[in-house]
Scaffold this motif. Structure first.
Motif, mmCIF file in Angstrom:
data_model
loop_
_atom_site.group_PDB
_atom_site.id
_atom_site.type_symbol
_atom_site.label_atom_id
_atom_site.label_comp_id
_atom_site.label_asym_id
_atom_site.label_seq_id
_atom_site.Cartn_x
_atom_site.Cartn_y
_atom_site.Cartn_z
ATOM 1 N N GLU A 166 9.538 -79.740 -37.216
ATOM 2 C CA GLU A 166 8.159 -79.679 -36.733
ATOM 3 C C GLU A 166 7.809 -80.901 -35.889
ATOM 4 O O GLU A 166 7.273 -80.767 -34.792
ATOM 5 C CB GLU A 166 7.184 -79.586 -37.908
ATOM 6 C CG GLU A 166 7.227 -78.285 -38.677
ATOM 7 C CD GLU A 166 8.240 -78.313 -39.803
ATOM 8 O OE1 GLU A 166 9.087 -79.233 -39.831
ATOM 9 O OE2 GLU A 166 8.200 -77.407 -40.653
ATOM 10 N N LEU A 167 8.161 -82.055 -36.428
ATOM 11 C CA LEU A 167 7.817 -83.269 -35.695
ATOM 12 C C LEU A 167 8.640 -83.374 -34.421
ATOM 13 O O LEU A 167 8.165 -83.869 -33.401
ATOM 14 C CB LEU A 167 8.034 -84.493 -36.589
ATOM 15 C CG LEU A 167 7.104 -84.555 -37.805
ATOM 16 C CD1 LEU A 167 7.529 -85.664 -38.732
ATOM 17 C CD2 LEU A 167 5.674 -84.769 -37.372
ATOM 18 N N ASN A 195 -8.872 -82.995 -34.409
ATOM 19 C CA ASN A 195 -8.370 -83.960 -35.388
ATOM 20 C C ASN A 195 -7.742 -83.294 -36.604
ATOM 21 O O ASN A 195 -7.620 -83.888 -37.652
ATOM 22 C CB ASN A 195 -9.492 -84.904 -35.812
ATOM 23 C CG ASN A 195 -10.683 -84.132 -36.329
ATOM 24 O OD1 ASN A 195 -10.636 -82.893 -36.360
ATOM 25 N ND2 ASN A 195 -11.723 -84.817 -36.738
ATOM 26 N N VAL A 196 -7.360 -82.039 -36.464
ATOM 27 C CA VAL A 196 -6.651 -81.398 -37.570
ATOM 28 C C VAL A 196 -5.180 -81.323 -37.211
ATOM 29 O O VAL A 196 -4.786 -81.669 -36.099
ATOM 30 C CB VAL A 196 -7.202 -79.981 -37.863
ATOM 31 C CG1 VAL A 196 -8.655 -80.055 -38.224
ATOM 32 C CG2 VAL A 196 -6.968 -79.059 -36.701
ATOM 33 N N CYS A 197 -4.366 -80.861 -38.167
ATOM 34 C CA CYS A 197 -2.942 -80.930 -37.913
ATOM 35 C C CYS A 197 -2.516 -79.913 -36.862
ATOM 36 O O CYS A 197 -3.218 -78.948 -36.590
ATOM 37 C CB CYS A 197 -2.138 -80.734 -39.199
ATOM 38 S SG CYS A 197 -2.013 -79.043 -39.759
ATOM 39 N N ASN A 198 -1.347 -80.162 -36.270
ATOM 40 C CA ASN A 198 -0.916 -79.361 -35.131
ATOM 41 C C ASN A 198 -0.018 -78.202 -35.516
ATOM 42 O O ASN A 198 0.653 -77.634 -34.673
ATOM 43 C CB ASN A 198 -0.176 -80.254 -34.132
ATOM 44 C CG ASN A 198 -1.070 -81.330 -33.583
ATOM 45 O OD1 ASN A 198 -1.091 -82.441 -34.080
ATOM 46 N ND2 ASN A 198 -1.849 -80.992 -32.599
ATOM 47 N N PHE A 199 0.010 -77.884 -36.785
ATOM 48 C CA PHE A 199 0.837 -76.771 -37.226
ATOM 49 C C PHE A 199 -0.059 -75.658 -37.720
ATOM 50 O O PHE A 199 -1.133 -75.899 -38.232
ATOM 51 C CB PHE A 199 1.771 -77.182 -38.354
ATOM 52 C CG PHE A 199 2.453 -78.476 -38.107
ATOM 53 C CD1 PHE A 199 3.292 -78.614 -37.023
ATOM 54 C CD2 PHE A 199 2.244 -79.553 -38.937
ATOM 55 C CE1 PHE A 199 3.918 -79.805 -36.779
ATOM 56 C CE2 PHE A 199 2.874 -80.751 -38.702
ATOM 57 C CZ PHE A 199 3.712 -80.886 -37.621
ATOM 58 N N LEU A 200 0.467 -74.495 -37.574
ATOM 59 C CA LEU A 200 -0.352 -73.337 -37.867
ATOM 60 C C LEU A 200 0.606 -72.265 -38.349
ATOM 61 O O LEU A 200 1.673 -72.084 -37.783
ATOM 62 C CB LEU A 200 -1.002 -72.941 -36.545
ATOM 63 C CG LEU A 200 -2.248 -72.152 -36.467
ATOM 64 C CD1 LEU A 200 -3.344 -72.827 -37.250
ATOM 65 C CD2 LEU A 200 -2.663 -72.091 -35.012
ATOM 66 N N GLU A 201 0.218 -71.552 -39.372
ATOM 67 C CA GLU A 201 1.041 -70.422 -39.774
ATOM 68 C C GLU A 201 1.029 -69.427 -38.628
ATOM 69 O O GLU A 201 0.028 -69.286 -37.948
ATOM 70 C CB GLU A 201 0.463 -69.743 -41.015
ATOM 71 C CG GLU A 201 0.105 -70.703 -42.116
ATOM 72 C CD GLU A 201 1.302 -71.358 -42.746
ATOM 73 O OE1 GLU A 201 2.063 -70.657 -43.404
ATOM 74 O OE2 GLU A 201 1.489 -72.571 -42.557
ATOM 75 N N LYS A 249 6.197 -70.568 -37.246
ATOM 76 C CA LYS A 249 5.069 -71.477 -37.196
ATOM 77 C C LYS A 249 4.635 -71.635 -35.761
ATOM 78 O O LYS A 249 5.447 -71.546 -34.851
ATOM 79 C CB LYS A 249 5.543 -72.856 -37.661
ATOM 80 C CG LYS A 249 5.315 -73.136 -39.094
ATOM 81 C CD LYS A 249 5.400 -74.637 -39.301
ATOM 82 C CE LYS A 249 5.635 -74.923 -40.752
ATOM 83 N NZ LYS A 249 7.005 -74.748 -41.164
ATOM 84 N N ARG A 289 -9.652 -74.606 -33.679
ATOM 85 C CA ARG A 289 -9.306 -75.777 -34.481
ATOM 86 C C ARG A 289 -9.804 -77.050 -33.810
ATOM 87 O O ARG A 289 -9.733 -77.207 -32.607
ATOM 88 C CB ARG A 289 -7.798 -75.848 -34.667
ATOM 89 C CG ARG A 289 -7.269 -74.714 -35.521
ATOM 90 C CD ARG A 289 -5.775 -74.693 -35.487
ATOM 91 N NE ARG A 289 -5.206 -75.859 -36.160
ATOM 92 C CZ ARG A 289 -5.004 -75.938 -37.454
ATOM 93 N NH1 ARG A 289 -5.328 -74.937 -38.223
ATOM 94 N NH2 ARG A 289 -4.475 -77.016 -37.992
ATOM 95 N N ILE A 320 9.597 -80.894 -32.547
ATOM 96 C CA ILE A 320 8.996 -80.022 -31.534
ATOM 97 C C ILE A 320 7.747 -80.679 -30.951
ATOM 98 O O ILE A 320 7.509 -80.618 -29.735
ATOM 99 C CB ILE A 320 8.650 -78.642 -32.135
ATOM 100 C CG1 ILE A 320 9.925 -77.890 -32.501
ATOM 101 C CG2 ILE A 320 7.828 -77.815 -31.164
ATOM 102 C CD1 ILE A 320 10.758 -77.417 -31.339
ATOM 103 N N LEU A 321 6.983 -81.353 -31.788
ATOM 104 C CA LEU A 321 5.796 -82.045 -31.262
ATOM 105 C C LEU A 321 6.208 -83.074 -30.214
ATOM 106 O O LEU A 321 5.578 -83.199 -29.171
ATOM 107 C CB LEU A 321 5.063 -82.756 -32.404
ATOM 108 C CG LEU A 321 4.044 -81.924 -33.157
ATOM 109 C CD1 LEU A 321 3.410 -82.760 -34.244
ATOM 110 C CD2 LEU A 321 2.975 -81.401 -32.216
ATOM 111 N N ASP A 322 7.300 -83.775 -30.518
ATOM 112 C CA ASP A 322 7.788 -84.746 -29.548
ATOM 113 C C ASP A 322 8.270 -84.057 -28.286
ATOM 114 O O ASP A 322 8.077 -84.549 -27.183
ATOM 115 C CB ASP A 322 8.924 -85.575 -30.151
ATOM 116 C CG ASP A 322 8.412 -86.531 -31.207
ATOM 117 O OD1 ASP A 322 7.244 -86.939 -31.088
ATOM 118 O OD2 ASP A 322 9.158 -86.844 -32.140
#
Lengths: 201, 1120
Positions: free
Chosen positions: A83-84, A45-51, A62, A42, A86-88
């Protein structure tokens, strides 16, 4: 619930793995490979979530990851986690790692967690992680609290280590002398950590 | 000796530590495996040494190697050794290693129970913390059962650091040992209001996790959570709570209504995106749950959709992704609001990020209508052509099919268009979804009668061009469509224009390279085509064509007769012989067409998937009755259990009976087999791997390999686009016609006309291109309505589905039961009051008290008699149910203090001393101070007072209690005899200080010591157990329990948990158990069960103790 935390480098070499559900060693390695395969292709610059991958999780799971320089931090979580959030949390953990293990990087941006630091102090990073996530659930998100607890435990270890671990340390210090790449040994106890008041979100 | 020590420490000096190991591995990049294997050898040496520091170092290195994928389970015992080191440094290493590699199958885990217990009760909070953290990773059902009470005790630890860990680990304990949920729940609930935010957050975490699985049991906590939501500032806690509300609202619409407002406020006020997003999500959940009942929340929907649009338009890909995700939830109930953002979503289909494209695809599913289906699919087809990477393309393919086939092809107006889309999809290279396309083709051809002619023509072309699909080895997945094509052409061959040509196409030698199951269909359907050809030429005398067909089959079929695939071979040889026979008849000029056609006569109708299950059993038919009497020579021993078996599980025995009339059924089975072969619904789920079979005679036939890298345009195949154009034209025409009609109508009745048809046409206006008869699935007559529960029986969370509000008798008992200890102090716990559980009761009392207050304004005593025996709590239990929704109800308790005894710890070294931990909780608004604790000593039990104090003096409680705070104090009791249960009366005096005045108050309570509370779980080996029984010192007693309706292992677990026994040995439905009192009495049980009766034979060296213990066991089970 968090099912697994994987940290590996740009080549897929594991730097820290923590499964909150049992998988046999070979399965763990397969999961790491699969996750690396999924994540590494990936763009940044794509999103940080993935199935979730086929090996770990299922429809409810996820992969949430961040890519810092040479390291991937991947969390496998189910739908009960934000989701957000966890990113934090990943950002937070990177921060703790740099604060608690490698004090000299404190003035640097915390996104610069050096891979080398991680390799040589896997155990310490585990101990920090244990103060943040326990048994797959987020235990504490207050930075001051985490830093204080980790510091206290390290102090305790240091006070014990005075006796038996000293010779071994001396030896490894001698061994270290000629190798320029090795990070300096850090004593956390001496330094007063000031945590910047970042909002946790 | 000294030399040895010196040698040991010198050795150690040259040991590698973790850093050295890592460095070594990095320096041996070429021969890493070899280097590591030498390291492992070194580690093995190090582990053999006595020095714990060396061992710890070795274990630390093993943890690293485990990460690299090396199995280190061989060192499990050494890890346990390091865990039990007294030094924190080593202990931490040991627990880390254990948490990384222990699991339920690790046998040494049994050995850790006592070590962990010791660490949990360590005075050093970090020892306890490390043990809790480690345990959270490798807790097993046994550990959970044995340590549940220790951990519950820790939930009230003075240090918040321990409290929060203990609270969090309880979730894992519940999962492994569900019985602990009920007794632990009240305390868990209390922790929601813990003064420490970390503990509070942990409790929220655990309850959210529990509630997510079984939300209905936690509805009663809604008011509490509501309060937390409005008061908490911790975003993590808020997010968890808001997520929890999302799970609760579907069960309680009233909750949803209350939530809308605060959530909307949060959405407007918060700056944290994560919180905003979760709020939107929960509002959506609320709206979904309300959508049936409440008509108007359009403002909220608009707000959500607006916010989501902002997210989707954001440059941050993460927000875009989540926005789409949430949008898809709204879509389900409010498709209209989402459809207005179609532009945005279609735009996302072009995003460079695959995850986002996939999410956008999900949304498309709900946005199609009859009107825009063709347009959207066209767009998707464009993406299919452009897509790189098979995963995304496959996803597109399935989505196209999903969209088109949803709710019984509801949105398809033109099936010719759909068939041609399917045919176009067959051109995809390397797709895995050949079978999906195939099943769609079959489905449409079977169910839409009007389309059969067109479908057959298309399929014939497909068969004719089969080499294009199979020519390239990469296209293997797609050859599944040939299965469908062959079957459709065969089954509906009457629609074929030139059956002979198709027949020829189906018998080409190249077919032999297809997978076996496809070949089998080819062969079978060739026979059908043959029948059609014969029928076509029926009546013509000495038909050349018919005979040529026979000859063609006779020439080509031998190739299939040689197939390695049994099915193909069998069918081919059958049909070959049949054709040979027919040819003979033809030569004699016999009319055969009729008879051959009869082979394949009959209409196929689709059958609903659950049809078979729903066939009602006709009246008077007993499926369990013998059709023939069972053979009389069967042995009588066998008969009895069989009868029992049949009685209990009639379903299983059913199949057995069918064997009896097997012969009768054989004929019918043959018929069924034939049907199955023809029935497309027996299509195999996964295509079997293709076997390339080099049949002799294939090689010399020149086969033109066409291998094109560009997408193929199959000659003669229609393009779906043309249908789109046609459709648009058709609609315009229709519209024009309708307008004409309307004008006419308008002229006729102008007054009544209210439709202004300038806007977009409504759904109903689009008429299908041709009369489509979608055959509905067949169901048997009188089908029984049934809702199959598809819940996974293996879900571990199912066991936690415990209704916590319901008053269950044994739970009360549970609370005074105290659990186990082997080396360390016994932990007991029992609350005096049904405190937090029965809020209502308190409220009632408050009311009474308030009334009292009116009468005598000054002194009022709160007497909370709480009897550990629980007689009065039976009344408490009947308190009317709490309303689930007194949201934001204030807990203003006028004047109230609560005393709870959680733990009574017996010290093993000192057999007569017991420590009682008491938790004082101030539930009033006033400040409490000068608390004094006193107990009326009995002859047997005495409160230990400091030296010099009188026998009736009170002990000062060493703290004061501000409002809403709880704290714990410990008191030591000395106990003489433990053979009888005892009760002690006590009083707590304290001063209530409010703004104006201070008053003296008193609270009475009772302490109840049951006999089981003196028992300590002690493991005992079977040989020692046998010796003990043989010694003859023990006196026996026995107990019978009737009507126990629970599995044996539950029964044992209950005895273990509630009465502190351990299982010595278990054989089938018989187990021996052992326990020991703090004063060293042995208690042995032999538990047997048959049917619903449990008999317990017990032996003990103290008969009265035994009698009391048995009484208590009886009580436990009489209440369940």
């Amino acid at each position: 619930m968090i099912k697994a935390i994987l940290i590996f480098n740009n080549h897929g070499k594991p730097r820290l793995i923590r499964f909150y559900q049992y998988f046999a060693e070979d399965m763990q390695q397969q999961i790491i490979r699969e996750t690396f395969h999924l994540v590494s292709k990936r763009d940044d610059n794509v999103c940080n979530f993935l199935e979730g991958g086929s090996l770990i999780g299922g429809s409810d799971y996820k992969l949430i990851y961040r890519h810092y320089a040479t390291l991937y931090f991947v969390f496998c979580v189910d739908s009960s986690e934000s989701e957000l959030g966890i990113l934090d949390l990943i950002q937070l953990i990177c921060f703790f790692v740099s604060v608690c293990v490698f004090v000299e990087t404190l003035d640097k941006c915390f996104e610069n967690v050096c891979e080398l630091d991680l390799i040589f102090h896997m155990d310490k990073v585990h101990y920090i992680l244990q103060e943040v996530v326990m048994g797959g659930m987020v235990l504490e998100t207050n930075m001051n609290e985490i830093v204080a607890q980790v510091e206290l435990q390290n102090r305790m270890e240091k006070s014990e280590g005075g006796l038996s671990a000293a010779p071994a340390r001396a030896v490894s210090a001698v061994k270290n002398m000629n190798l320029p790449e090795i990070p300096r040994n850090i004593n956390i106890g001496d330094i007063n950590i000031k945590v910047p008041s970042l909002s946790p979100f | 000796m000294a030399l040895k020590i010196v040698k040991g420490s010198i050795d150690r000096m040259f040991d590698k530590n973790l850093q050295d190991l890592v460095r070594g591995i990095r320096n041996h990049k070429d021969d890493e495996a070899k280097y590591i294997s030498t390291c492992i050898d070194e580690i093995k040496q190090e582990l053999k040494q006595d020095n714990i520091a060396v061992k710890a170092n070795a274990v630390c290195k093993l943890t690293y190697l485990q990460m690299l994928g090396y199995d280190v389970s061989w060192a499990a015992f050494n890890i346990v050794e390091v865990m039990s080191s007294s030094k924190f440094t080593y202990k931490r290493i040991g627990y880390l290693a254990a948490s990384q590699c222990f699991h339920e199958g690790t046998d040494v885990i049994m050995l850790t129970t006592n070590q962990i217990r010791k660490d949990l009760s360590s005075p050093n909070q970090y020892d306890t913390g490390v043990a809790l953290t480690g345990l959270s990773c490798f807790v097993t059902p046994d550990l959970a059962r044995d340590l549940a009470n220790d951990i519950m005790t820790l939930m009230s630890h003075t240090k918040p650091y321990i409290r929060k860990k203990a609270v969090l680990i309880m979730y894992k304990v519940f999962l492994k040992y569900p019985e602990s949920l009920r007794p632990a729940f009240p305390r868990l609930k209390e922790k929601l209001e813990d003064p420490d935010p970390g503990v509070q957050s942990a409790a929220v975490n655990v309850i959210c996790e529990l509630a997510r699985r079984n939300p209905k049991n936690y509805l009663s906590l809604a008011p509490l959570f509501f309060k937390l939501m409005t008061s908490s500032t911790n975003n993590w806690v808020l997010i968890k709570i808001i997520k929890l509300f999302g799970a609760l609202t579907p069960l309680e619409p009233r909750l949803g209504k209350k939530l809308i407002e605060p959530l909307t406020n949060l959405i407007h006020s918060t700056s944290a995106m994560s919180l905003l997003y979760e709020c939107v999500n929960t509002v959506i959940a609320v709206l979904i749950s309300l959508s049936s009942g409440m008509p108007n929340h359009s403002a909220s929907i608009q707000l959500c959709v607006q916010k989501l649009r902002i997210l989707i338009e954001d440059s941050d890909q993460n927000l875009k992704y989540l926005g789409l995700l949430a949008m898809s939830k709204i879509l389900k109930t409010h498709p209209k609001s989402v459809q207005s953002h179609k532009d945005l979503i279609l735009q996302c289909l072009d995003d460079k990020d695959e995850s986002i494209r996939l999410r956008a695809l999900d949304l498309l599913y709900g946005m199609v209508s009859k009107k825009n289906l063709m347009e959207i699919v066209k767009k998707l087809m464009l993406h299919v052509d452009k897509a790189e990477g098979t995963t995304y393309r496959d996803e597109l393919l399935t989505k196209i099919i999903d969209i088109c086939s949803q709710s019984n092809f509801q949105y398809i107006t033109n099936f010719e268009w759909y068939i041609s889309i399917l045919v176009e999809l067959t051109r995809l290279e390397g797709t895995r979804h050949g079978h999906l396309i195939a099943s769609q083709m079959l489905d449409v051809a079977i169910r839409v009668k009007a389309i059969r002619g067109f479908a057959v023509a298309q399929m014939a072309t497909l068969l004719d061009n089969a080499h294009l699909l199979t020519g390239n080895t990469q296209r293997n997945g797609i050859c599944e469509v040939l299965y469908a094509a062959a079957w459709i052409c065969g089954e509906f061959s009457e629609h074929l224009e030139d059956p002979m040509q198709t027949l020829e196409a189906m018998l080409r030698p190249k077919v032999a390279t297809l997978p076996g199951h496809i070949q089998a269909v080819y062969v079978q359907n060739a026979a059908k085509l043959f029948a059609t050809v014969l029928r076509k030429h029926d009546g013509e005398t000495e038909s050349q064509a018919a005979q040529e067909t026979s000859q063609l089959l006779i020439d080509r079929l031998p190739l299939f007769v040689q197939s390695a695939n049994l099915e193909v071979q069998e069918r081919a040889s059958c049909i070959l012989q049949l054709v040979k026979y027919i040819q003979k008849l033809q030569q004699k000029n016999v009319e055969v067409a009729e008879e051959v056609t009869a082979l394949f006569a009959g209409e196929l109708n689709p059958v609903a998937p659950k049809a078979q299950k729903k066939v009602p059993i006709p009246e008077g038919l007993d499926l369990d009755a013998w059709i023939n009497e069972p053979p009389s020579e069967s042995e009588s021993e066998d008969e009895k259990p069989k009868a029992v078996f049949a009685k209990e599980e009639p379903k299983h025995s059913r199949s057995r009976h069918t064997e009896v009339d097997e012969k009768e059924l054989a004929r019918r089975r043959e018929v069924r087999k034939q049907e199955q072969a023809n029935n497309p619904f027996y299509i195999k789920a996964s295509p079997s791997s293709q076997k390339v079979y080099d049949a002799p005679g294939v090689e010399h036939i020149p086969v033109v390999q066409i291998d094109l890298s560009v997408p193929l345009k199959v000659p003669g195949m229609p393009m779906s686009d043309q249908y789109l154009k046609l459709e648009v034209e058709r609609r315009q025409k229709e519209k024009a016609e309708r307008k004409k009609k309307e004008k006419k109508k308008k002229r006729e009745k102008r007054g009544k006309e209210r439709k202004a048809d300038s806007g977009p046409e409504s759904e109903e206006d689009i008429t299908p291109a041709h009369q489509v008869d979608i055959v509905t699935e067949e169901m048997p007559e009188n089908a029984l309505p049934s809702d199959d529960d598809d819940k996974d029986p293996n879900d571990p969370h199912k066991a936690l589905d415990i209704d916590l509000d319901k008053y269950v008798p044994y739970c009360r008992h549970l609370q005074f039961i105290h659990v186990l200890h082997i080396i360390k102090p016994t932990v007991y716990w029992f609350p005096f009051q049904k405190s937090s559980k029965h809020k209502k009761k308190k409220q009632k009392k408050e009311k009474e008290e308030k009334e009292k207050k009116k009468k005598k304004r000054h002194h009022h005593h709160h007497q909370h008699h709480s009897d550990a025996g629980g007689e009065d709590s039976v009344q408490n239990g009947t308190v009317e149910e709490e309303e689930p929704l007194p949201v934001s109800q204030s807990h203003s308790v006028s004047l109230k203090q609560e005393v709870k005894v959680y733990d009574i710890q017996g010290n093993h070294q000192d057999e007569s001393k017991v420590v009682v931990s008491v938790i004082f909780e101030n539930k009033s608004d006033s400040f409490l101070k000068s608390m004094e604790f006193n107990v009326l000593d009995s002859l047997n039990s005495k409160l230990q007072r400091p030296e010099g104090a009188g026998a009736h003096d009170s002990l000062t409680v060493p703290f004061q209690l501000p409002p809403g705070v709880s704290n714990e104090a410990r008191f030591v009791f000395s106990v003489q005899s433990i053979i009888m249960p005892q009760k002690l009366k006590g009083t707590l005096t304290f001063i209530v200080k409010s703004d104006e005045s201070s008053t003296h108050e008193k609270l009475d309570f009772k302490l109840h010591f049951t006999c089981t509370s003196y028992l300590i779980t002690t493991p005992c080996y079977s040989d020692a157990y046998a010796k003990l029984l043989e010694s003859g010192d023990l006196k026996g007693s026995s107990l019978r329990l009737e009507g126990i309706n629970m599995p044996f292992h539950h029964l044992l677990a209950r005895i273990c948990f509630h009465h502190h026994f351990s299982v010595v040995e278990r054989i089938d439905s018989c187990a021996s158990m052992y326990s020991r009192s703090i004063q060293g009495h042995h208690v042995c049980l032999l538990v047997k069960t048959s049917d619903q009766t449990v008999s317990i034979d017990a032996k003990c060296d103290e008969p009265s103790l035994l009698g009391n213990v048995l009484d208590e066991i009886k009580q436990t089970f009489s209440k369940c």
